[in-house]
Design a protein around this motif. Structure first.
Motif, PDB file in Angstrom:
ATOM      1  N   LYS A   1      61.327 -59.608 -77.388  1.00 55.74           N
ATOM      2  CA  LYS A   1      60.948 -59.111 -78.696  1.00 55.74           C
ATOM      3  C   LYS A   1      60.322 -60.149 -79.614  1.00 55.74           C
ATOM      4  CE  LYS A   1      64.923 -56.242 -78.041  1.00 55.74           C
ATOM      5  NZ  LYS A   1      65.204 -56.948 -76.786  1.00 55.74           N
TER       6      LYS A   1
ATOM      7  N   SER B   1      52.685 -56.924 -82.659  1.00 48.16           N
ATOM      8  CA  SER B   1      52.976 -55.588 -83.168  1.00 48.16           C
ATOM      9  C   SER B   1      52.060 -55.214 -84.320  1.00 48.16           C
ATOM     10  CB  SER B   1      54.423 -55.505 -83.642  1.00 48.16           C
ATOM     11  OG  SER B   1      54.623 -56.384 -84.723  1.00 48.16           O
TER      12      SER B   1
ATOM     13  N   ALA C   1      52.659 -52.919 -87.477  1.00 51.17           N
ATOM     14  CA  ALA C   1      53.786 -52.274 -88.146  1.00 51.17           C
ATOM     15  C   ALA C   1      53.307 -51.322 -89.229  1.00 51.17           C
ATOM     16  CB  ALA C   1      54.704 -53.323 -88.758  1.00 51.17           C
TER      17      ALA C   1
ATOM     18  N   LEU D   1      60.218 -51.035 -82.217  1.00 51.79           N
ATOM     19  CA  LEU D   1      61.126 -51.867 -82.994  1.00 51.79           C
ATOM     20  C   LEU D   1      61.340 -51.236 -84.364  1.00 51.79           C
ATOM     21  CD1 LEU D   1      59.553 -55.389 -82.251  1.00 51.79           C
ATOM     22  CD2 LEU D   1      61.266 -54.147 -80.922  1.00 51.79           C
TER      23      LEU D   1
ATOM     24  N   ARG E   1      63.170 -52.162 -88.404  1.00 49.95           N
ATOM     25  CA  ARG E   1      63.966 -52.987 -89.311  1.00 49.95           C
ATOM     26  C   ARG E   1      64.066 -52.261 -90.646  1.00 49.95           C
ATOM     27  NH1 ARG E   1      60.213 -58.350 -90.406  1.00 49.95           N
ATOM     28  NH2 ARG E   1      58.354 -57.309 -91.183  1.00 49.95           N
TER      29      ARG E   1
ATOM     30  N   ASP F   1      65.543 -58.762 -89.249  1.00 62.53           N
ATOM     31  CA  ASP F   1      64.953 -58.947 -87.928  1.00 62.53           C
ATOM     32  C   ASP F   1      64.638 -57.590 -87.318  1.00 62.53           C
ATOM     33  OD1 ASP F   1      65.193 -61.695 -88.064  1.00 62.53           O
ATOM     34  OD2 ASP F   1      67.217 -61.673 -87.196  1.00 62.53           O
ATOM     35  N   TRP F   2      63.628 -57.598 -86.451  1.00 62.55           N
ATOM     36  CA  TRP F   2      63.313 -56.382 -85.709  1.00 62.55           C
ATOM     37  C   TRP F   2      64.363 -56.148 -84.628  1.00 62.55           C
ATOM     38  CZ3 TRP F   2      59.623 -53.273 -87.426  1.00 62.55           C
ATOM     39  CH2 TRP F   2      58.554 -53.799 -88.148  1.00 62.55           C
TER      40      TRP F   2
ATOM     41  N   SER G   1      57.782 -50.388 -85.629  1.00 64.39           N
ATOM     42  CA  SER G   1      56.700 -51.169 -85.064  1.00 64.39           C
ATOM     43  C   SER G   1      56.595 -50.855 -83.582  1.00 64.39           C
ATOM     44  CB  SER G   1      56.995 -52.665 -85.250  1.00 64.39           C
ATOM     45  OG  SER G   1      56.070 -53.440 -84.537  1.00 64.39           O
TER      46      SER G   1
END
Ligand code: FES
Length: 246
Positions: A10, A15, A17, A190, A192, A198-199, A238
């Motif tokens: 990760k 990504s 987002a 992902l 958050r 954090d993701w 994401s």
């Protein structure tokens, strides 16, 4: 021969987002949004702290965005070599050999070269040709460093946008994430809760009705839609490319 994958996902995922405000009346909010991608070049963010090999001069790692063999990538991309020079600077090199397109190995301090396993061409730590049938240097990617710990490698063709659409179902609202995929590149979703968090990977499904039990999905060069359940009242999703060190 397929090389062994090492788990390492990760934190260097590339990504795109998008924010999504979720609540009880999710389907009534205007949140279907396309996040435009500028150009086709994507940025691969690399957290140097994740790579002990890059803490020292002559360190080298090989990052794969899709499976590959000695002879070729099984997917859209050749692996990328990240090498640390004696000066402390870094270079990002396309592992595609300039002789007959095999996948060049990471830099070996013992051999003082990146060696092509097919016909033995040798390249310096910056990708410059030393010897063998290869007619020229390996190609480099544009790269820049942000602070002490982050490298950003510009990878042509990696950029993409993600469209998010709230989707009502009989069992409650879910979110559809649509994005174009590259051949045999793996993607994860992902989440958050805010910009400081954090993701974390979240499970998703291939249908709006679930089950929501997937953590990775492999692309085939076409558009893909996956579905996720709301993770709370607010947050960010994401879609990230999974990168492995091999
Ligand atoms: S393909 Fe690399 S030396 Fe022939």
């Amino acid at each position: 021969m397929q090389l062994q994958r090492r788990t390492f996902l990760k934190t260097i995922a590339y990504s795109m987002a998008g924010s999504l405000f979720m609540g009880k009346e999710i389907s009534q909010l205007l949140i279907g949004t396309t996040y435009a991608a500028e150009g086709s070049t994507g940025e691969l963010k690399i957290d140097l702290a994740q790579f002990p090999a890059l803490q020292n001069p002559n360190g080298s790692v090989r990052l794969a965005l899709n499976p590959f063999t000695t002879n070729r990538p099984n997917g859209a991309y050749y692996p990328i070599l990240i090498n640390r020079l004696q000066s402390g600077d870094y270079v990002a090199i396309n592992s595609r050999c300039s002789h007959a397109d095999c996948v060049v190995n990471p830099f070996s301090s013992a051999a003082n070269a990146c060696i092509c396993p097919c016909h033995g061409s040798r390249f310096g730590i910056d990708g410059s040709r030393i010897s063998g049938p290869a007619p020229r240097n390996l190609d480099q990617y544009n790269l820049r460093q942000e602070g002490e710990e982050t490298l950003i490698v510009e990878v042509p063709g990696l950029n993409y946008s993600v469209q998010m659409t709230p989707t009502p179902t009989a069992s409650g609202d879910v979110v559809e994430l649509s994005f174009p995929t590259q051949d045999r590149v793996s993607y994860e979703v992902l989440f958050r809760t805010d910009l400081q968090s954090d993701w974390s990977a979240v499970e998703f499904g291939n249908s709006s009705e679930g089950p929501f039990n997937l953590l990775e999905s492999t692309g085939n060069g076409s558009d893909k839609s996956v579905f996720v359940q709301p993770q709370g009242d607010t947050g960010f999703f994401s879609v990230a490319v999974v990168v492995t060190e091999q």
